[in-house]
Design a protein around this motif. Structure first.
Motif, mmCIF file in Angstrom:
data_model
loop_
_atom_site.group_PDB
_atom_site.id
_atom_site.type_symbol
_atom_site.label_atom_id
_atom_site.label_comp_id
_atom_site.label_asym_id
_atom_site.label_seq_id
_atom_site.Cartn_x
_atom_site.Cartn_y
_atom_site.Cartn_z
ATOM 1 N N PRO A 146 0.846 -1.210 0.000
ATOM 2 C CA PRO A 146 0.000 0.000 0.000
ATOM 3 C C PRO A 146 0.877 1.254 0.000
ATOM 4 C CG PRO A 146 0.052 -0.974 2.187
ATOM 5 C CD PRO A 146 0.825 -1.900 1.306
ATOM 6 N N ILE A 147 1.026 1.859 -1.169
ATOM 7 C CA ILE A 147 1.874 3.050 -1.247
ATOM 8 C C ILE A 147 1.111 4.320 -0.878
ATOM 9 C CG2 ILE A 147 3.440 2.021 -2.932
ATOM 10 C CD1 ILE A 147 1.984 3.580 -5.115
ATOM 11 N N ILE A 148 -0.220 4.298 -0.983
ATOM 12 C CA ILE A 148 -1.069 5.410 -0.510
ATOM 13 C C ILE A 148 -2.265 4.792 0.187
ATOM 14 C CG2 ILE A 148 -2.462 7.409 -1.131
ATOM 15 C CD1 ILE A 148 -0.815 7.773 -3.605
ATOM 16 N N GLU A 149 -2.539 5.269 1.394
ATOM 17 C CA GLU A 149 -3.705 4.785 2.130
ATOM 18 C C GLU A 149 -4.613 5.954 2.480
ATOM 19 O OE1 GLU A 149 -3.166 1.148 4.741
ATOM 20 O OE2 GLU A 149 -1.265 2.202 5.064
ATOM 21 N N GLY B 280 12.366 15.225 10.556
ATOM 22 C CA GLY B 280 12.402 14.214 9.504
ATOM 23 C C GLY B 280 13.462 13.147 9.733
ATOM 24 N N GLU B 281 13.231 11.976 9.123
ATOM 25 C CA GLU B 281 14.179 10.868 9.224
ATOM 26 C C GLU B 281 15.260 10.982 8.147
ATOM 27 O OE1 GLU B 281 12.118 7.212 8.977
ATOM 28 O OE2 GLU B 281 10.843 7.583 10.742
ATOM 29 N N GLU B 282 16.415 10.441 8.442
ATOM 30 C CA GLU B 282 17.521 10.444 7.482
ATOM 31 C C GLU B 282 17.427 9.216 6.563
ATOM 32 O OE1 GLU B 282 21.133 10.648 9.660
ATOM 33 O OE2 GLU B 282 20.770 12.662 10.458
ATOM 34 N N LYS B 283 17.575 9.473 5.261
ATOM 35 C CA LYS B 283 17.549 8.393 4.271
ATOM 36 C C LYS B 283 18.644 8.635 3.240
ATOM 37 C CE LYS B 283 12.647 7.333 4.821
ATOM 38 N NZ LYS B 283 11.308 7.254 4.187
ATOM 39 N N ASP B 284 19.288 7.548 2.860
ATOM 40 C CA ASP B 284 20.393 7.638 1.912
ATOM 41 C C ASP B 284 19.902 7.257 0.515
ATOM 42 O OD1 ASP B 284 22.739 7.619 0.496
ATOM 43 O OD2 ASP B 284 23.886 6.547 2.039
ATOM 44 N N GLU C 74 8.172 0.848 -4.936
ATOM 45 C CA GLU C 74 7.016 0.917 -4.028
ATOM 46 C C GLU C 74 7.426 0.970 -2.565
ATOM 47 O OE1 GLU C 74 7.333 -3.451 -5.426
ATOM 48 O OE2 GLU C 74 7.627 -1.428 -6.242
ATOM 49 N N ALA C 75 8.517 0.346 -2.203
ATOM 50 C CA ALA C 75 8.972 0.399 -0.815
ATOM 51 C C ALA C 75 9.400 1.816 -0.438
ATOM 52 C CB ALA C 75 10.114 -0.592 -0.600
ATOM 53 N N ASP C 76 10.047 2.518 -1.362
ATOM 54 C CA ASP C 76 10.456 3.898 -1.111
ATOM 55 C C ASP C 76 9.227 4.789 -0.929
ATOM 56 O OD1 ASP C 76 13.215 3.318 -1.388
ATOM 57 O OD2 ASP C 76 13.034 3.420 -3.576
#
Length: 945
Positions: A125-128, A524-528, A715-717
């Motif tokens: 579910p990429i948008i809920e 915000g969270e850090e993402k590489d 989709e995971a991103d």
């Protein structure tokens, strides 16, 4: 492979609002909307069914995620899709209710109802909890097969859109604040000075020039958070703002900004008429008399205040000593004539006679004779009148319309609830006598000579003036909500003030998480994404100043009141604005971000209270927003209900303005420090809206950069994507501005806009201005419009601009021209009332009468004018008489004059040490005091204030 999961739901927003209204009606103040939503979910309002829509393979499914367009950083856009085309499969036709059929009626899927959905990509579910909107149905039909060649076009939007859509076409007046209704009195006003947001409202102290304040000047202000709560609840939403208390939003108030509106006077309207002909005969040897009108036909009487049989009108509301009262308008069809009932010609040989018919309103012993039906003088001295009826030229007959105001002008003439008023018709005339001869001694006419008013019809309308306060009654708070203000504009302005971002609670789609821009990004969270960057694709590095105008202005909305206009004329800026000039010299233009509120300068009062520059009775300004600095101390002042009733020697007041403290502020709801103030703060503060909530944003634009590149997102991103994520690419950090056209139905590169994180940018110092106090003359000019409004609203003026009024509690009749300076005066004919001309004092009160005395009786008085409450006359000795006023007179400021009526006798008058009036009549030959020498002798008393 992507699918759209839809679920059919009722309009939970309306259900929440209905449930909330029931809670409030039961005596509670609604605060936690979630309890309603949870309750309604248990009843099945949330999901009643659903399924999956088929998305054709290889069909473009573009999704966009944006935190804000840097080209318009006050714009808030959420997740949305571009148009998505769905095939007309059997499953889709059934799910979408066969809307390709023009004869179809709304079924399970209703295009007019909100439909919740989720976007599922490869089982993820990429948008809920998004919204699905059916835009159109395309159909090609070459046979009678209805389902041949059908395609549906839909949009996907997040629930933030639903919230703003729900409030876009409703106004603040659509909200109900009746649960805040309360008793209106001095005690309740003072009790509100330490109110907080939990109470919902607080009374505002307006600007005044003296320490004697009337309750009518105080109006309740509703807290901005109270509005916010009601707006969200009425739309079926909640919000969570963790920084709300720290940002001091719970301290903000929305003051009343309209016209005089204490209550709806139309609710007390009385209309009545009589069409039965009647006459009023007034013998001309009397000073004048009036007959009460009875036998009315009632037209309107909502409150039941009028008795049509007796003609008695019971006063519904007590007047409060400030020029308020009751307006009486009338229309009369009449005839006026003189009837000499004698069989011989009679003569008027004594005094001038100018009898005029009048309509009057009588309250007990107080008769308000303010309106002449006819102003013609019908008889003069030496007039001969033959037997019979005499109609004069011009004819005193026909239809006459007019109005009078029956209002109190001092505490002794208050009209109290329960008092009875009657309407009377009569003749006002100076005393005269008719004789059968023209030489002394005169022989009185044996039969009456009557002034006759013959009335064919009379219609009256009685209405309280709009400035009457229902002291001790219930004040309806809904009347103090600003008019014609959209809820969406109100919310947008709060968002702009605090630079707020709205995110959706993933567990509750009808709950918005509000954060200031800085807090939003900092949390915000850090993402590489270093390895997701498609380096083989073109990358654009854009310097943000190239995307902006040269100048940015954050500002309130300019208003026309003199405090704001004077400041604008002095500085060419709006009070409280912030102007930022970007460094880049290659850009031009001005970008203005204006909120709907107007600024409110603060001014000092004579008793050392610092108050908003607002007129209390009828501010008539654009909507304002004030900071609640709490209850603070000041000099002594009085709040008066009426007469001597009220609270005296009050030494606290509600400190409201744009600072949290007028002299030593630590917080300012203006965008920037002002160039000038209308008083001298001890210190100034840089903690304003720009420095606290906009400085990092603007500086990011000024020196930052934008990276536009393509990324390999899946989709995971997207499922874990938060728009406040801190994105790392190699050794640099970025914020997300936009994710553009992520295709959920294909493995393709996605375009992303990233902005350099401002924590890596050196911030500029706080912006401040000098805050110089204005000269006293400038401050005086700045409140001109307030004083003009106060003068217009604090008087009962039926003549409008034709009479200039400087003061309060004055009553001016209809159709007059003149000037009134002072307080508690009555102007009922063209003229001037003033205490001084060129430094010379003029009487503020007085008494005029005709005195007569015979034998050993006490003098009798025909009162022609009285503003001191009356005088009682007694005989103390031969030729000596005493006049005792209600209140003792001051010999130092009272002038008394009495006229002589016989050449060989002298009348004198003076004020004695007891404050009474002494009158003596003396023979000029033997200097003996003599009775019987007062014969309609004019006496005048003038009191100089």
């Amino acid at each position: 492979m992507v699918k759209i999961q839809i679920k059919y739901s009722s309009s939970i927003g309306s259900q929440v609002t209905a449930f909330e209204d029931r809670v409030i009606a039961d005596g509670g103040v609604f605060e936690a909307q979630q309890c309603c939503i949870d309750f309604l979910n248990t009843l099945g309002y949330d999901q009643q069914g659903g399924g999956y829509l088929d998305v054709k393979e290889d069909t473009s499914f573009p999704l966009n995620f944006a935190v804000g367009d840097i080209r318009d950083f006050t714009k808030r856009t959420g997740t949305f899709s571009k148009t998505i085309t769905l095939v007309g499969s059997k499953n889709n036709n059934e799910m979408l209710n066969h809307y390709y059929d023009v004869n179809i009626q709304a079924g399970t899927f209703d295009i007019n109802k909100v439909t919740k959905c989720a976007v599922i990509q490869n089982g993820v579910p990429i948008i809920e909890d998004a919204l699905l909107q059916l835009l159109s149905v395309k159909k090609t039909q070459v046979t009678d097969a209805y389902e041949q060649g059908v395609e549906y076009e839909v949009l996907i939007k997040d629930t933030r859109i639903e919230f703003f859509t729900a409030i876009s076409n409703v106004e603040l007046t659509d909200l109900d604040f009746s649960y805040l209704n309360h008793t209106f009195s001095v005690a309740d006003i003072i009790d509100s000075f330490d109110n907080t947001v939990t109470d919902g409202y607080k009374y505002v102290m307006p600007f005044v020039t003296n320490p004697n304040l009337h309750v009518r000047l105080f109006k309740p202000a509703i807290y901005a958070k109270t509005y916010f709560d009601r707006i969200f609840a009425s739309a079926g939403f909640q919000y969570q703002w963790d920084e709300l208390t720290a940002s001091k939003f719970d301290k903000l108030l929305i003051p009343y900004n309209g016209d005089a509106n204490t209550f709806d006077a139309q609710d007390y309207l009385v209309e009545a008429e009589t069409t039965s002909t009647f006459t009023v005969d007034v013998p001309t040897n009397t000073f004048g008399s009036y007959d009460e009108v009875t036998g009315w036909t009632e037209i309107t009487d909502v409150q039941g205040s009028f008795n049509p049989t007796t003609g008695e009108y019971t006063i519904p509301i007590t007047t409060t000593g400030f020029g308020d009262g009751y307006t009486i308008e009338y229309e009369i069809n009449y005839n006026y004539y003189i009837d000499n009932t004698n069989s011989v010609t009679v003569y008027n040989n004594y005094n001038a006679y100018n009898g005029r018919p009048r309509i009057s309103a009588s309250f007990g012993t107080y008769t308000n004779q303010l309106s002449n039906i006819d102003d013609n003088q019908v008889i003069g001295t030496g007039f001969a009148l033959a037997p019979g009826v005499h109609q004069f030229n011009p004819a005193s007959s026909g239809v006459k319309t007019g109005g009078i105001i029956a209002a109190n002008t001092a505490s002794t003439t208050n009209l109290n609830s329960g008092d009875v008023m009657t309407i009377s018709i009569g003749v006002s005339q100076q005393f005269t006598s008719w004789f059968t001869n023209t030489t002394f001694p005169y022989t009185p006419a044996p039969n009456p000579v009557n002034a006759v008013v013959k009335v064919y019809s009379l219609r009256v309308k009685i209405l309280p003036t709009a400035n009457i306060n229902v002291i001790g009654g219930t004040l309806a708070v809904n009347q103090y909500v600003p008019l014609k203000v959209k809820q969406s504009d109100f919310v947008k302005s709060i968002f702009t003030m605090y630079n707020l971002f709205a995110d959706i609670d993933p567990d509750q789609p009808t709950k918005l998480i509000l954060k200031s821009r800085d807090e939003y990004y900092d949390s915000g969270e850090e993402k590489d994404w270093t390895y997701k960057l498609m380096k083989e694709r073109e990358q654009d590095l854009i310097f943000l100043p190239d995307l902006t105008a040269k100048k940015l202005i954050l500002t309130y909305k300019q208003d026309k009141d003199s405090p704001n206009q004077v400041y604008f004329d002095m500085t060419n800026e709006i009070y409280g604005q912030l102007e930022y000039i970007f460094d880049n010299e290659y850009v031009k233009g001005i970008e203005t971000k204006e909120i709907l509120f107007s600024p409110t300068p603060v001014v000092p009062t004579p008793f050392a209270a610092y108050v908003p520059a607002l007129e209390g009775e009828a501010p008539k300004t654009n909507i304002r927003i004030l900071y609640d600095g709490g209850e603070q101390t000041c000099g002594s002042y009085d709040i008066i209900e009426y007469g001597s009733t009220g609270e005296f020697g009050v030494t606290t007041y509600p400190m409201l303005g744009h600072f949290d403290n007028a002299l030593t502020p630590t917080f300012d709801i203006n965008f920037g420090t002002n160039d000038y103030y209308y008083y001298s703060p001890s210190t100034l503060t840089a903690n304003n809206l720009y420095n606290l909530y906009w400085r990092r944003t603007v500086n990011q634009i000024n020196v930052g950069k934008m990276l536009v590149a393509y990324f390999d997102l899946n989709e995971a991103d997207i499922e874990t994507l938060k728009l406040n994520d801190k994105i790392r690419i190699d050794n640099s950090w970025w914020n997300i501005n936009k994710v553009i056209d992520y295709n959920a139905n294909a493995e393709t590169a996605t375009k992303v806009e990233l902005i350099s994180i401002d924590t890596e940018i050196d911030l500029p110092p706080f912006i401040t201005a000098p805050g110089t106090p204005t000269p006293p003359t400038t401050t005086a000019v700045s409140v001109d419009s307030i004083l003009m409004t106060k003068s217009a609203e604090a008087n009962g003026n039926l003549s409008g601009d034709d009479v200039i009024v400087k003061g309060s509690s004055n009553v001016i009749g209809d159709g007059l021209k003149g000037l009134v300076i002072g307080d508690n005066k009555i102007l009922n004919e063209d003229g001037i009332i003033t205490p001084q001309i060129n430094g010379m004092n003029f009487a503020s009160d007085g008494y005029i009468a005709l005195l007569s005395q015979v034998s050993t009786a006490a003098p009798t008085a025909i009162t022609l004018g009285d503003s001191i409450g009356g005088i009682t006359w007694t005989r103390t000795a031969q030729g000596k008489y005493l006049g005792t006023p209600v209140n003792a007179l001051d010999v130092t400021n009272t002038f008394v004059f009495i006229g002589n009526v016989e050449h060989d006798h002298l009348a004198i008058a003076y004020v004695n040490s007891d404050g009474n009036i002494v009158v003596e009549t003396t023979n000029t030959q033997n200097h003996q005091h003599t009775d019987g020498k007062l014969r309609y002798s004019p006496i005048e008393v003038r009191i100089y204030g």
